[in-house]
Write a protein that holds these residues in place. Structure first.
Motif, PDB file in Angstrom:
ATOM      1  N   ASP A 147     -17.824 -33.143  -5.844  1.00 18.06           N
ATOM      2  CA  ASP A 147     -17.444 -32.663  -4.633  1.00 18.06           C
ATOM      3  C   ASP A 147     -15.870 -33.283  -4.065  1.00 18.06           C
ATOM      4  O   ASP A 147     -16.063 -34.726  -4.194  1.00 18.06           O
TER       5      ASP A 147
ATOM      6  N   GLN B  97     -14.987 -25.053  -1.694  1.00 20.11           N
ATOM      7  CA  GLN B  97     -15.742 -26.292  -1.373  1.00 20.11           C
ATOM      8  C   GLN B  97     -15.306 -26.479   0.289  1.00 20.11           C
ATOM      9  O   GLN B  97     -16.350 -26.931   0.983  1.00 20.11           O
TER      10      GLN B  97
ATOM     11  N   GLU C 197     -16.950 -24.162   2.529  1.00 23.59           N
ATOM     12  CA  GLU C 197     -18.553 -24.329   2.624  1.00 23.59           C
ATOM     13  C   GLU C 197     -18.975 -25.719   3.692  1.00 23.59           C
ATOM     14  O   GLU C 197     -19.889 -25.566   4.271  1.00 23.59           O
TER      15      GLU C 197
END
Length: 278
Positions: free
Chosen positions: A34, A225, A228
Motif C-alpha cells: 500500500d 492505488q 482507489e
C-alpha cells in the motif's frame, strides 16, 4: 551495513518510486505494498515527531535554529530504529545549514541518489507545487529554495536549494558508499537499473523477487492505488501525485525559451549527468 541508507533526491525526481520498489523488495508481499504505508519502512527525515522526540517538547515551541541544531540527534534516533540498515527519504542537500550538516555521516551507511532531467522536473514541480512552469524554473534556480512546513504531512521546513546545487552537493558524498540512479534508466531499462541498486545494497536476492518488486512498484500500480484510495503524501496544490510518470514530456510542453533558460541555468550539471539535448 548498519545505519542510514539515504534515499536522496531533488523533489519530483523519483524518490517515491524508489521507496515503493524498496518496500516491495524487502517485504516481498503477495500483492503490491500500500503506497500509504511506505513511510513505515522508508520514513522521511522531515517528520516533526522526530524533532519533538529529540528535543523533548512540542514542535511549535522550537525556533528554526533549534530545529536545525537537532538534526544530528534526529538522525541518530532514526539510525537506532534497527540494527540493520534503515532506508530514509530526504530532499536535503548534502551540505550545511547554519553550520550544521544536513546529512549526519556518523549515522550514515550509504546513499542512493535519484536524479531526473530538469526539463521534466520543471513540469512535475509546477504541477505538484501549484506553480506556473516559469515559477517552477525560477524555484529550481534558487540556491535558497525550500519546502515550507507541511501541516497535513507533519513535516518541517526542508531546504534543497537549486536543482544543480542539489545534484552537485551530492557528488561530494563518498562515492564508494553512494549509488546514483537516473529516473530515465528506471523507466527505460528497469531490470538492469533496479538489479544494480539491489547489488549496491548488498542484498543477495533471486532474480524473480527483484522482477516482482519492479512490477509491484510500477507507475500504473501506484496510480491505480491512488485512484482507489488516495495518497497521503499528495500535495494540496494539485489533484494527483502520480501524474504522468513519463520522460521527455518537456519536448511537447516547454517553450523554446523555457528550455533555453533551464539549460543556461544548469548546463554544466546537465552535461555531467547526460541531460543536455542534442
Amino acid at each position: 551495513m548498519g545505519g542510514i541508507i539515504w534515499l536522496a533526491s531533488y523533489p519530483k525526481s523519483g524518490n517515491t518510486w524508489t521507496r515503493t520498489f524498496i518496500n516491495n523488495l524487502v517485504l516481498d508481499p503477495e500483492k503490491p505494498v500500500d503506497i500509504n504505508v511506505l513511510s513505515d519502512l522508508t520514513p522521511g527525515d522531515a517528520r516533526k515527531s522526530w524533532y519533538e522526540k529529540a528535543g523533548g517538547m512540542p514542535y511549535h515551541r522550537y525556533s528554526m535554529g533549534q530545529v536545525v541544531s537537532l538534526r544530528p540527534k534526529v538522525h541518530q534516533l532514526i539510525a537506532d530504529l534497527q540494527e540493520d540498515k534503515v532506508f530514509v527519504k530526504t530532499h536535503s542537500i548534502y551540505g550545511q545549514l547554519h553550520g550544521v550538516p544536513q546529512i549526519t555521516m556518523e549515522c550514515t551507511a550509504g546513499a542512493i541518489y535519484v536524479i531526473r532531467n530538469p526539463l521534466d522536473v520543471a513540469i512535475s514541480v509546477s504541477s505538484h507545487f501549484g506553480l506556473t512552469i516559469d515559477g517552477a524554473i525560477q524555484l529550481m534556480n534558487d540556491p535558497n529554495a525550500f519546502l515550507d512546513e507541511a501541516p497535513t504531512l507533519g513535516n518541517i521546513r526542508q531546504y534543497f536549494g537549486s536543482w544543480s546545487g542539489h545534484a552537485n552537493s551530492w557528488t561530494h558524498f563518498d562515492r564508494e558508499r553512494m549509488h546514483v540512479v537516473r529516473y530515465e534508466d528506471m523507466q527505460e531499462k528497469p531490470e538492469e537499473t533496479f538489479t544494480a541498486m539491489v547489488k549496491f545494497l548488498d542484498l543477495d536476492l533471486p532474480e524473480e523477487r527483484i522482477k516482482k518488486a519492479i512490477e509491484f512498484s510500477s507507475f500504473d500500480v501506484a496510480r491505480k492505488q491512488e485512484d482507489e484510495k488516495g495518497f497521503k503524501e499528495q500535495s494540496a496544490m494539485n489533484e494527483k501525485f502520480f501524474r504522468v510518470g513519463k520522460s521527455g514530456q518537456w519536448k511537447d510542453i516547454l517553450t523554446d525559451t523555457q528550455v533555453d533558460q533551464i539549460i543556461n541555468n544548469h548546463r554544466v550539471t546537465m552535461k555531467y549527468f547526460g541531460y543536455l539535448p542534442d
